[in-house]
Design an enzyme around this catalytic site. Structure first.
Site, PDB file in Angstrom:
ATOM      1  N   SER A 132       0.728  -1.177   0.186  1.00 58.71           N
ATOM      2  CA  SER A 132       0.186   0.219   0.138  1.00 58.71           C
ATOM      3  C   SER A 132       1.015   0.870  -0.532  1.00 58.71           C
ATOM      4  O   SER A 132       1.614   1.822  -0.724  1.00 58.71           O
ATOM      5  CB  SER A 132      -0.921  -0.256   1.246  1.00 58.71           C
ATOM      6  OG  SER A 132      -2.095   0.807   1.248  1.00 58.71           O
ATOM      7  N   HIS A 286      -7.626  -5.960  -0.060  1.00 57.26           N
ATOM      8  CA  HIS A 286      -6.444  -4.983  -0.198  1.00 57.26           C
ATOM      9  C   HIS A 286      -5.356  -4.742   0.922  1.00 57.26           C
ATOM     10  O   HIS A 286      -3.969  -5.552   0.644  1.00 57.26           O
ATOM     11  CB  HIS A 286      -6.573  -3.401   0.154  1.00 57.26           C
ATOM     12  CG  HIS A 286      -5.074  -2.253   0.189  1.00 57.26           C
ATOM     13  ND1 HIS A 286      -4.932  -2.588  -0.591  1.00 57.26           N
ATOM     14  CD2 HIS A 286      -5.648  -1.589   1.170  1.00 57.26           C
ATOM     15  CE1 HIS A 286      -3.992  -0.989  -0.778  1.00 57.26           C
ATOM     16  NE2 HIS A 286      -4.120  -0.597   1.052  1.00 57.26           N
TER      17      HIS A 286
END
Length: 308
Positions: A132, A286
């Site tokens: 991320s 994610h």
């Protein structure tokens, strides 16, 4: 051209039974003061066969995502040190974990911190792994080419300007409410956070930042104000032109199939910045490294095991 490998949910993953995680050596976390005044905290996970000092094998630098810390990568760092026989530096990026707080929080600043860290420790031909926010940081370091990087593994993020999920803004609201409430137990903080996030694992991840004050209340060790003001920066990507910045080393893009951060339409620009890239799709959202740790481990080990 890029190669795509998909790891099914039920795929049998290999292990190395001759070695166990307890054989990897973890030093107490250390702090490096950089020339720019930032102090970066890190854990060094030595491979099982390492003697005094770091292994001479090429190091791995592991970077967490927004609101994370080196603790999130501890188990996986031990695994990589064991399976790849390489030292793994799991670092706290600025404004996270045990590292310095600073009002500036953007990818150029984060990349400069990492570059100075590598230079300070004399680390060359490193593999950068980042999830991320850490993924974009790793990509910027590789593209700036100010330190020698051998391989790159960005996890569920792409070299594009793309809005963050609205969840991150909600997390900030929830954390602010927790501090304002002066909670004395983590269960109280969790009750507040439930209004902003249904997933227990994600709430537990966020609450790893909660610490007890001398007065008995809880507060967050991350500077919520600085990070709240920087959410737009976290959506940005400072390298705009792949004709001016390109990384020619092997690159493994790991993405979650249920996440939108590395959509198919982004792959052409990924290829322009990183012409030697391949993609591994993992059936997850994610939070790839925590949702599907074994699939993630296998993808990374297969990619790196024949590379130094």
């Amino acid at each position: 051209m890029f190669a795509t490998r998909v790891l099914p949910r039920n795929q049998q993953l290999f292990t190395r039974p001759a070695r166990t995680l307890r054989h990897t050596a973890l030093r107490p976390f250390s702090t490096t003061e950089l020339p720019n005044g930032i102090k970066l905290a890190y854990d060094l996970h030595e491979p099982p066969d390492a003697k005094e000092g770091s292994s001479r094998n090429a190091p791995i630098i592991f970077m967490h995502g927004l609101f994370g810390s080196k603790k999130n990568n501890r188990s996986m760092s031990k695994v990589f040190a064991r399976d790849l026989n390489r030292p793994v530096y799991a670092i706290d990026l600025r404004n996270h974990g045990d590292s310095s707080h600073d009002a500036r929080h953007d990818y150029t600043a984060l990349a400069e911190d990492v570059e100075l860290f590598l230079q300070h420790h004399g680390l060359k031909n490193s593999t950068l792994i980042g999830h991320s926010m850490g993924a974009k940081t790793a990509m910027v370091v590789a593209l700036r080419q100010r330190v020698p990087i051998a391989n790159l593994i960005p996890v569920d993020n792409a070299p594009v300007d793309a809005a963050l999920k609205s969840d991150f803004g909600k997390y900030v609201q929830g954390m602010r409410r927790i501090e304002e409430a002066g909670v004395k137990r983590q269960s109280e903080a969790d009750d507040i956070l439930k209004e902003y996030e249904e997933s227990l694992p994600i709430r537990q991840f966020l609450l790893t930042n909660l610490v007890r004050t001398p007065e008995g209340t809880h507060k967050f060790r991350i500077p919520i104000k600085y990070l709240a003001n920087s959410l737009n920066n976290m959506a940005d990507f400072p390298c705009k032109d792949p004709d001016e910045a390109r990384f020619g080393g092997p690159t493994l893009v790991v993405r979650g199939t249920k996440s939108h951060y590395v959509a198919d339409e982004m792959l052409p620009i990924v290829g322009r910045f990183f012409p030697k890239f391949e993609v591994v799709d993992i059936e997850s959202g994610h939070w790839v490294t925590t949702e599907k740790p074994e699939e993630f481990r296998k993808a990374v080990v297969e990619f790196l095991q024949d590379r130094e």
